[in-house]
Design a protein around this motif. Sequence first.
Motif: not given
Length: 614
Positions: A179, A229, A214
């Motif tokens: 990220r 995610k 993510n």
Amino acid sequence: MCGIVGYIGYRSAIDVLLNGLTKLEYRGYDSSGIALHNGKHIDTYKAVGKLSNLKDIINPIKSELDKSTVGIGHIRWATHGAPTTINAHPHTCNCGKLVLVHNGIIENYQELKEKLEKEGCVFKSQTDTETVAHLIAKEYGKLHNLTEAVRVATEKIEGAYALCVMHQDEPDTIVATKRNAPLVVGIGENEFVVASDVPAIIDYTNKAMYLEDNQIVTLTKNSMKLIDKDNHELKGKIEVLPWEPVALSKMGYKHFMMKEIHEQPSIIRNLLSGKITGLNEPLNLSEVKLDKDAVKDLNRIQIVACGTSLHAAMVAKYIIEDFCNIAVDVEPSSEYIYRKTVTDKNTLVIGVSQSGETADTITAVRQSKEKGSHILIITNRPDSTMARYADSLISVCAGIEVSVAATKSYMAQLVAFYLLAIYIAEIKNSADKELLKRLKKELIVLPEKAEEILSQETPIKKIAHKYANSKNFIYIARGINFPTALEGALKLKEISYINATGYTAGELKHGPIAMLDETLPVLSIMMKGKVYDKILSNSEEAKARNAKMIALTNVTDDNLKDLFDDIITIPETDEYLSPILAIIPLQLIAYYIAEFLGKDVDQPRNLAKSVTVE
Ligand code: AGP
């Protein structure tokens, strides 16, 4: 900062990891470390300082390690915790079964650490990263699946990260995620290399997948699974990289910095090629994707950058305002992102970055993009994170810059800005046509003039050695060469650690003049043009305070010998273009002083080439 690399496949992992870390050493060199899975357990090896120290530990035992075909590695630029062996990555959980490497900063690590300590975790290091190792290990204890443990744990993390994780009980697996930090997976035949940057993978494959924020990738020797995610399986975008394996050679030079300084004439030539097709032809800059009406409507340009790139942007302000009659704000990205900036649909935002990975500039660009401005990125890395935000992209094609002190990328950025300014001025019809013609004509001959400077290094080297033991240095200039003074001073500071400062010559008398005495060299950048006489007067003022005076000039005038102790003369050019030539002797002075003082020219202390933390 920091570089991470992971390998899983059939080769000796240690070879791939050490090779990868060598290619990533530009991202930091405070410490390094490697973890290898040998099928039964994981062994880690760490060393403080340059990567060569880790190699010294590994080489005597390398034959024993060669059988491991799974491993992760890290090269560090310290943020949280001093550069010590304990703080070096890879970091482990308390039972030692889970290891990981991390690039980025975990912003909520204090809060997470307190909670984990209450739950019984014992911290060994001062790093933010160790929190993540404990966090994932905790989840692994519940889930018994490394991918799931990484997915659930990273939901609790705030900040920036690229992670490669291994677990003793999953010997054929590396899990990686990111990220706000770069991560690319190189895809080979029955092997994968995951790394912070392409040079670490390109020796093995040119097929790659850039991870999005993510996303989590699980790699085994012959499979790759990508999820988001929320655990939805994704089909990653696999690209063929336009890269060749890079042999990082000094080409006979003692340091990369010197090699890169000498590459500058050909970089100017390459950048101009195809752009200036004739003096009466409009300059061709198809990289700019704004249509002509949008260019004519521009009412403001904001340029964001850091360090050397910021200095190139400062030169751009002079030429764009003069030629294009558009207000230009230049601001360090790290300041721009923490205040309200006024933009509208007619504002062009330009991000300038050699690496395209500077965290502050990426944030500035992202914020501006969200506000709807057209984003122009000028970078040496068209494959970088920043380039992905570009509506218009000018790739300066300077080639890999290894030396931490930027030289050739500065030159390339300058040339890109001259092309942009002329391009906009021609569309807007906002500058004298004869001036633009003259500048185009002169740009074409600048590579030869740059070569002339580089062929006459000996007197510059002598001057550098003469002043090498000075504790302080002042560079003065006015107008378009004020950024040259700042950049010359920055070069000296970063590789010789001498306290060097650039001032506008007119400001000297408003304070800094108090510092002057016979121990302090003042280098006056005096290019032929409208402020030449002014700087001459300012230099007289400095001389009257007994400063040691050095002139960098393109004017041949015998009277200068009375005022200056030393004179560096460079070929004459138009005042507007003079920053392109004037910086070269200053790069050489910085180089020769640092070399004379025995400093580590290519990898100065405390620095990293890519500053990927805010
Ligand atoms: C230049 O010599 C420095 N190492 C540094 O100031 C650098 O220019 C700055 O960190 C910005 O980097 P970028 O151009 O990659 O964004």
